[in-house]
Scaffold this motif. Structure first.
Motif, mmCIF file in Angstrom:
data_model
loop_
_atom_site.group_PDB
_atom_site.id
_atom_site.type_symbol
_atom_site.label_atom_id
_atom_site.label_comp_id
_atom_site.label_asym_id
_atom_site.label_seq_id
_atom_site.Cartn_x
_atom_site.Cartn_y
_atom_site.Cartn_z
ATOM 1 N N TYR A 1 0.867 -1.181 0.000
ATOM 2 C CA TYR A 1 0.000 0.000 0.000
ATOM 3 C C TYR A 1 0.903 1.231 0.000
ATOM 4 C CZ TYR A 1 -3.761 -3.200 1.383
ATOM 5 O OH TYR A 1 -4.677 -4.227 1.421
ATOM 6 N N ASP B 1 -2.712 4.682 0.093
ATOM 7 C CA ASP B 1 -3.920 4.614 0.902
ATOM 8 C C ASP B 1 -3.598 3.989 2.255
ATOM 9 O OD1 ASP B 1 -6.434 4.459 1.922
ATOM 10 O OD2 ASP B 1 -7.341 3.444 0.194
ATOM 11 N N PRO C 1 -5.010 4.447 5.303
ATOM 12 C CA PRO C 1 -6.138 3.908 6.069
ATOM 13 C C PRO C 1 -6.518 2.501 5.628
ATOM 14 C CG PRO C 1 -6.546 6.197 5.521
ATOM 15 C CD PRO C 1 -5.324 5.794 4.762
ATOM 16 N N ALA C 2 -6.505 2.244 4.296
ATOM 17 C CA ALA C 2 -6.815 0.903 3.804
ATOM 18 C C ALA C 2 -5.756 -0.089 4.252
ATOM 19 C CB ALA C 2 -6.923 0.925 2.278
ATOM 20 N N ASP D 1 -6.463 -0.934 7.905
ATOM 21 C CA ASP D 1 -7.628 -1.818 8.017
ATOM 22 C C ASP D 1 -7.270 -3.255 7.621
ATOM 23 O OD1 ASP D 1 -9.204 0.270 8.873
ATOM 24 O OD2 ASP D 1 -10.031 0.709 6.876
ATOM 25 N N ALA D 2 -6.487 -3.391 6.538
ATOM 26 C CA ALA D 2 -6.088 -4.727 6.083
ATOM 27 C C ALA D 2 -5.205 -5.415 7.114
ATOM 28 C CB ALA D 2 -5.364 -4.625 4.740
ATOM 29 N N GLU E 1 -7.285 -6.709 10.005
ATOM 30 C CA GLU E 1 -8.015 -7.925 9.643
ATOM 31 C C GLU E 1 -7.102 -9.155 9.696
ATOM 32 O OE1 GLU E 1 -11.272 -8.376 9.223
ATOM 33 O OE2 GLU E 1 -11.408 -6.283 9.860
#
Length: 273
Positions: A244, A247, A249-250, A253-254, A257
């Motif tokens: 990444y 991005d 924030p993505a 989040d990943a 998870e």
């Protein structure tokens, strides 16, 4: 010192061997055989001690009749003599029954000062047989020896390595020691020693020959306290990743998870991170 006993095992080539998943055993006919690598290190250590002290190096193995070749190879590599423990009733032995049989063989074949063995076998990897033999013989033992520092008429001084620690120990004979690959690099047999070993007569000791040392119910399947119920060969896992760049924030989040899926993070319902 009187005599050094070296325990060796003929094992399948683990790069080629297949597993019988139904029976829960190794298919020993699926690959060639060799002496367990750690046992070769033990043998070389014994031969080096013999060269300094004049002690006899005596090899003992347990296995099918074909294991005579492993003993002949050990003789070619410097052992004085050897014997094979072989009987159909020995078949299917777990570590406990194997240790009982080898302990009986050691008692049966005469006096000894030092017993050397590899720290484990590549077809079992339990590391239990050596210490169990010592307990059955009622003698002290040391595991994971990486060097033998001194040998005299009554004792051996050695260095063992366990995790990140090294420990120097002095033990009085008789004693059993299991060794790592660092103990000594196995020598290659010469052509002359190979020719001599080919002519060696290898005595075979069966259960009847161990009368008074071993009972039938102590060996083979009857003497085994454990059974292999299932063999599972795990699938090989490849590294996975993601990049990444723009991005964040993505990316966060990943990552969360992944941590949740692998149970590194535990998230309770209704709670945030």
């Amino acid at each position: 010192m009187d005599r050094i006993v070296v325990l060796i095992k003929q094992v399948p080539d683990m790069e080629e061997v297949r597993f019988d998943r139904e029976r829960g055993v190794i298919d020993r006919n699926s690959a060639g055989t060799e002496i367990n690598p750690f046992d070769l290190n033990a043998l070389e250590a014994a031969v080096q001690i013999s060269e300094k002290t004049g002690a006899e190096v005596f090899v003992i193995s347990m296995g099918p009749p074909s294991a005579k070749e492993a003993i002949r190879e050990a003789i070619a590599r410097g052992a004085s003599d050897g014997v094979l423990l072989s009987d159909r009733k020995f078949g299917g032995a777990d570590v406990k029954a194997t240790a009982a049989t080898l302990a009986a063989g050691i008692r049966c074949t005469g006096p000894y000062s030092l017993i050397l063995a590899g720290m484990q076998t590549v077809d079992g990897d339990t590391g239990q047989v050596g210490p169990e033999i010592a307990e059955m013989l009622g003698i002290p033992h040391a595991g994971y020896a990486e060097s033998i520092d001194e040998v005299d008429e009554t004792s051996v001084t050695l260095t063992t390595r366990i995790w990140d620690g090294r420990y120097q120990k002095k033990l009085r004979f008789p004693v059993l020691v299991t060794v790592t690959k660092d103990i000594a690099s196995p020598r290659l047999p010469s052509l002359k020693s190979k020719m001599k070993a080919r002519k060696a007569e290898i005595p075979v000791i069966g259960l009847d020959d161990l009368d008074g040392y071993l009972k039938e119910e102590e060996t083979g399947l009857k003497g085994s306290a454990t059974r292999v119920r299932k063999i599972v060969i795990p699938e090989s896992a490849e590294r996975a990743g993601a990049v990444y760049r723009d991005d964040m924030p993505a990316a966060i989040d990943a990552l969360i998870e992944v941590l949740k899926d692998t149970k590194v993070l535990e998230v309770r319902q209704g709670e945030g991170i």
